[in-house]
Design a protein around this motif. Structure first.
Motif, PDB file in Angstrom:
ATOM      1  N   TRP A   1      -2.878  -4.078  13.723  1.00 50.43           N
ATOM      2  CA  TRP A   1      -3.102  -3.468  12.410  1.00 50.43           C
ATOM      3  C   TRP A   1      -3.036  -4.520  11.306  1.00 50.43           C
ATOM      4  O   TRP A   1      -3.891  -4.542  10.420  1.00 50.43           O
ATOM      5  CB  TRP A   1      -2.052  -2.388  12.155  1.00 50.43           C
ATOM      6  CG  TRP A   1      -2.002  -1.965  10.718  1.00 50.43           C
ATOM      7  CD1 TRP A   1      -2.822  -1.059  10.087  1.00 50.43           C
ATOM      8  CD2 TRP A   1      -1.107  -2.471   9.706  1.00 50.43           C
ATOM      9  NE1 TRP A   1      -2.487  -0.962   8.756  1.00 50.43           N
ATOM     10  CE2 TRP A   1      -1.452  -1.812   8.488  1.00 50.43           C
ATOM     11  CE3 TRP A   1      -0.080  -3.386   9.709  1.00 50.43           C
ATOM     12  CZ2 TRP A   1      -0.766  -2.073   7.292  1.00 50.43           C
ATOM     13  CZ3 TRP A   1       0.605  -3.646   8.527  1.00 50.43           C
ATOM     14  CH2 TRP A   1       0.248  -2.994   7.338  1.00 50.43           C
ATOM     15  N   TYR A   2      -2.022  -5.390  11.367  1.00 45.28           N
ATOM     16  CA  TYR A   2      -1.874  -6.382  10.302  1.00 45.28           C
ATOM     17  C   TYR A   2      -3.111  -7.284  10.234  1.00 45.28           C
ATOM     18  O   TYR A   2      -3.649  -7.531   9.138  1.00 45.28           O
ATOM     19  CB  TYR A   2      -0.616  -7.241  10.509  1.00 45.28           C
ATOM     20  CG  TYR A   2      -0.352  -8.106   9.295  1.00 45.28           C
ATOM     21  CD1 TYR A   2       0.472  -7.663   8.269  1.00 45.28           C
ATOM     22  CD2 TYR A   2      -0.982  -9.335   9.141  1.00 45.28           C
ATOM     23  CE1 TYR A   2       0.659  -8.428   7.120  1.00 45.28           C
ATOM     24  CE2 TYR A   2      -0.803 -10.105   8.004  1.00 45.28           C
ATOM     25  CZ  TYR A   2       0.020  -9.643   6.996  1.00 45.28           C
ATOM     26  OH  TYR A   2       0.190 -10.397   5.853  1.00 45.28           O
ATOM     27  N   GLU A   3      -3.572  -7.758  11.356  1.00 47.37           N
ATOM     28  CA  GLU A   3      -4.675  -8.719  11.359  1.00 47.37           C
ATOM     29  C   GLU A   3      -5.997  -8.083  10.961  1.00 47.37           C
ATOM     30  O   GLU A   3      -6.906  -8.797  10.520  1.00 47.37           O
ATOM     31  CB  GLU A   3      -4.782  -9.383  12.731  1.00 47.37           C
ATOM     32  CG  GLU A   3      -3.625 -10.352  13.005  1.00 47.37           C
ATOM     33  CD  GLU A   3      -3.869 -11.240  14.201  1.00 47.37           C
ATOM     34  OE1 GLU A   3      -4.375 -10.718  15.223  1.00 47.37           O
ATOM     35  OE2 GLU A   3      -3.567 -12.443  14.111  1.00 47.37           O
TER      36      GLU A   3
ATOM     37  N   VAL B   1       5.161  -6.167   3.443  1.00 51.91           N
ATOM     38  CA  VAL B   1       4.944  -5.152   4.471  1.00 51.91           C
ATOM     39  C   VAL B   1       6.294  -4.865   5.099  1.00 51.91           C
ATOM     40  O   VAL B   1       6.921  -5.737   5.710  1.00 51.91           O
ATOM     41  CB  VAL B   1       3.944  -5.624   5.535  1.00 51.91           C
ATOM     42  CG1 VAL B   1       3.830  -4.585   6.651  1.00 51.91           C
ATOM     43  CG2 VAL B   1       2.576  -5.858   4.896  1.00 51.91           C
TER      44      VAL B   1
ATOM     45  N   ASN C   1       1.815 -12.735   0.827  1.00 48.63           N
ATOM     46  CA  ASN C   1       2.060 -11.623   1.740  1.00 48.63           C
ATOM     47  C   ASN C   1       3.237 -11.951   2.641  1.00 48.63           C
ATOM     48  O   ASN C   1       3.290 -13.031   3.240  1.00 48.63           O
ATOM     49  CB  ASN C   1       0.827 -11.355   2.612  1.00 48.63           C
ATOM     50  CG  ASN C   1      -0.321 -10.761   1.831  1.00 48.63           C
ATOM     51  OD1 ASN C   1      -0.111 -10.069   0.850  1.00 48.63           O
ATOM     52  ND2 ASN C   1      -1.547 -11.037   2.261  1.00 48.63           N
TER      53      ASN C   1
ATOM     54  N   ALA D   1       8.209  -3.551   7.806  1.00 51.76           N
ATOM     55  CA  ALA D   1       8.025  -3.217   9.219  1.00 51.76           C
ATOM     56  C   ALA D   1       9.284  -2.517   9.711  1.00 51.76           C
ATOM     57  O   ALA D   1      10.324  -3.159   9.913  1.00 51.76           O
ATOM     58  CB  ALA D   1       7.745  -4.478  10.016  1.00 51.76           C
TER      59      ALA D   1
ATOM     60  N   LEU E   1       1.204 -12.782  15.681  1.00 54.04           N
ATOM     61  CA  LEU E   1       0.814 -13.043  14.288  1.00 54.04           C
ATOM     62  C   LEU E   1       0.580 -14.528  14.017  1.00 54.04           C
ATOM     63  O   LEU E   1       0.325 -14.915  12.874  1.00 54.04           O
ATOM     64  CB  LEU E   1       1.887 -12.516  13.335  1.00 54.04           C
ATOM     65  CG  LEU E   1       2.031 -10.989  13.271  1.00 54.04           C
ATOM     66  CD1 LEU E   1       3.197 -10.593  12.364  1.00 54.04           C
ATOM     67  CD2 LEU E   1       0.738 -10.341  12.776  1.00 54.04           C
TER      68      LEU E   1
ATOM     69  N   VAL F   1       5.948 -10.247   5.678  1.00 54.64           N
ATOM     70  CA  VAL F   1       6.370  -9.185   6.589  1.00 54.64           C
ATOM     71  C   VAL F   1       7.871  -9.312   6.786  1.00 54.64           C
ATOM     72  O   VAL F   1       8.367 -10.392   7.136  1.00 54.64           O
ATOM     73  CB  VAL F   1       5.658  -9.279   7.956  1.00 54.64           C
ATOM     74  CG1 VAL F   1       6.309  -8.332   8.971  1.00 54.64           C
ATOM     75  CG2 VAL F   1       4.178  -8.963   7.812  1.00 54.64           C
TER      76      VAL F   1
ATOM     77  N   ARG G   1       5.037   0.203   7.417  1.00 53.17           N
ATOM     78  CA  ARG G   1       4.304   0.320   8.680  1.00 53.17           C
ATOM     79  C   ARG G   1       5.294   0.403   9.825  1.00 53.17           C
ATOM     80  O   ARG G   1       6.319  -0.287   9.844  1.00 53.17           O
ATOM     81  CB  ARG G   1       3.384  -0.884   8.876  1.00 53.17           C
ATOM     82  CG  ARG G   1       2.426  -0.736  10.046  1.00 53.17           C
ATOM     83  CD  ARG G   1       1.326   0.273   9.743  1.00 53.17           C
ATOM     84  NE  ARG G   1       0.446   0.455  10.902  1.00 53.17           N
ATOM     85  CZ  ARG G   1      -0.638   1.228  10.876  1.00 53.17           C
ATOM     86  NH1 ARG G   1      -0.963   1.884   9.773  1.00 53.17           N
ATOM     87  NH2 ARG G   1      -1.388   1.348  11.956  1.00 53.17           N
TER      88      ARG G   1
ATOM     89  N   LEU H   1      -0.912 -14.399   5.858  1.00 54.91           N
ATOM     90  CA  LEU H   1       0.505 -14.073   6.001  1.00 54.91           C
ATOM     91  C   LEU H   1       1.300 -15.319   5.641  1.00 54.91           C
ATOM     92  O   LEU H   1       1.232 -16.329   6.333  1.00 54.91           O
ATOM     93  CB  LEU H   1       0.837 -13.624   7.428  1.00 54.91           C
ATOM     94  CG  LEU H   1       2.322 -13.339   7.741  1.00 54.91           C
ATOM     95  CD1 LEU H   1       2.886 -12.287   6.790  1.00 54.91           C
ATOM     96  CD2 LEU H   1       2.489 -12.907   9.199  1.00 54.91           C
TER      97      LEU H   1
ATOM     98  N   THR I   1      -6.029  -5.674   8.640  1.00 55.89           N
ATOM     99  CA  THR I   1      -5.800  -5.228   7.260  1.00 55.89           C
ATOM    100  C   THR I   1      -5.695  -6.396   6.289  1.00 55.89           C
ATOM    101  O   THR I   1      -6.169  -6.307   5.145  1.00 55.89           O
ATOM    102  CB  THR I   1      -4.514  -4.385   7.182  1.00 55.89           C
ATOM    103  OG1 THR I   1      -4.585  -3.315   8.134  1.00 55.89           O
ATOM    104  CG2 THR I   1      -4.321  -3.798   5.786  1.00 55.89           C
ATOM    105  N   TYR I   2      -5.097  -7.495   6.725  1.00 56.22           N
ATOM    106  CA  TYR I   2      -4.857  -8.648   5.856  1.00 56.22           C
ATOM    107  C   TYR I   2      -5.451  -9.907   6.481  1.00 56.22           C
ATOM    108  O   TYR I   2      -5.528 -10.024   7.707  1.00 56.22           O
ATOM    109  CB  TYR I   2      -3.350  -8.870   5.659  1.00 56.22           C
ATOM    110  CG  TYR I   2      -2.626  -7.689   5.059  1.00 56.22           C
ATOM    111  CD1 TYR I   2      -2.559  -7.507   3.681  1.00 56.22           C
ATOM    112  CD2 TYR I   2      -1.992  -6.756   5.877  1.00 56.22           C
ATOM    113  CE1 TYR I   2      -1.890  -6.422   3.136  1.00 56.22           C
ATOM    114  CE2 TYR I   2      -1.319  -5.670   5.342  1.00 56.22           C
ATOM    115  CZ  TYR I   2      -1.272  -5.513   3.963  1.00 56.22           C
ATOM    116  OH  TYR I   2      -0.607  -4.433   3.430  1.00 56.22           O
TER     117      TYR I   2
END
Length: 318
Positions: free
Chosen positions: A89-91, A45, A19, A47, A136, A21, A73, A97, A93-94
């Motif tokens: 949202w990321y934490e 993702v 994954n 961003a 993150l 970002v 996103r 990372l 959803t996934y």
């Protein structure tokens, strides 16, 4: 030192199951990095400040690589509430990372302020990414394997100075001085982050990179926002004649993000003419960027300004 003098994105190892970002993923170097990562199997993702432009870029990549795994996103680095919302949202959803690519930026624009009252270049290029990284950090640290934070700087960092007496350039504003300060802050942050991650014995590493001189929309925004048609035409001409492609400009970021020889604390850039173009290599950043006292002070000020404290020990300076 690296050992791949002719490396390109085609030489990247498989990124399947990872994954990533990428900030500013809808155009320029961010788009090209996203395209290459997706082509090698990563889930990216994207961003983006503009979700609409992000979705257009996503469709473009999917047309070229029908199996691409992409999510768009919203992330506005000029608004710390947006940064917090994205990280939350990321934490949720996934649960992993592998790479955070702090790529988005603005360059040499007329003075303006972010939603939180920061000078925009310093606020977007440095403080927004500082806050994003901090928010993150937990998911980065809980991800198995060697995870990375890659922060995009610029050759302009070499002329930059951190003016702690006027960080927001309120008393006097020079767009290039403000840009240089923000890009120097990127390298100082990347190095200090790596030192603190090592002190914490974390599996995360931090790397800085720069794209050289690549033809992207970044150079055009300043003339566009200032309403200078002459400067806009001149920059387009310079890009057409001197710049390398955005695809090649993404190679240092991709190398820093994926190559197994990268250990953390490096500065990666193009190794060709004037370090402005060519294949990625490890390079020496400016003397100011290696000033640990300045890095410590910038770290503290950034935590205070953003309200985001990174739970990492200060390294032993003895």
């Amino acid at each position: 030192m690296f050992d791949d003098s002719g490396w390109t994105a085609d030489d990247m190892d498989s990124q399947a199951g990872r994954n990533v970002v990428v900030t500013g993923a809808n155009s320029g170097i961010g788009l090209e990095a996203t395209r290459a990562l997706a082509a090698h199997g990563a889930h990216v993702v994207m961003a983006c400040r503009s979700v609409e432009r992000g979705r257009d870029a996503k469709r473009e990549i999917e047309a070229e690589y029908p199996g691409a795994s992409l999510t768009v996103r919203e992330l506005d680095l000029a608004d710390l509430d947006s940064v917090a919302a994205f990280a939350d949202w990321y934490e949720t959803t996934y649960d992993s990372l592998d790479v955070l690519a702090n790529n988005a930026g603005v360059m040499a624009i007329p003075r303006s302020e972010t939603a939180d009252g920061f000078e925009t270049q310093f606020g977007v290029n440095h403080l927004g990414h500082f806050a994003l990284t901090g928010r993150l950090l937990d998911v980065l640290r809980q991800t198995s394997g060697r995870t990375r934070v890659v922060t995009q700087s610029s050759m302009a960092h070499e002329s930059g100075e951190i003016d702690f007496d006027d960080l927001q350039h309120e008393s006097e504003y020079d767009k290039w001085a403000a840009y240089g300060q923000s890009k120097l802050a990127n390298v100082l942050f990347a190095y200090e982050l790596d030192r603190r991650l090592r002190a914490a014995d974390a599996s995360v590493t931090s790397v800085a990179c720069h794209p050289g001189f690549a033809a992207t929309n970044l150079q055009l925004r300043g003339p566009q926002q200032s309403g200078s048609r002459l400067r806009l035409l001149a920059m387009k001409a310079v890009n057409a004649v001197l710049a390398q492609s955005a695809e090649a400009g993404a190679w240092p970021l991709l190398y820093a993000a994926t190559h197994p020889s990268v250990d953390g604390g490096e500065y990666v850039g193009p190794g060709g003419l004037l370090n402005a173009r060519g294949h990625p290599e490890e390079q020496a950043s400016s003397e100011r960027s290696r000033d640990e006292a300045t890095a410590r002070r910038l770290w503290s000020v950034s935590e205070e300004l953003t309200g985001v404290a990174l739970d990492l020990p200060a390294p032993d300076r003895s």
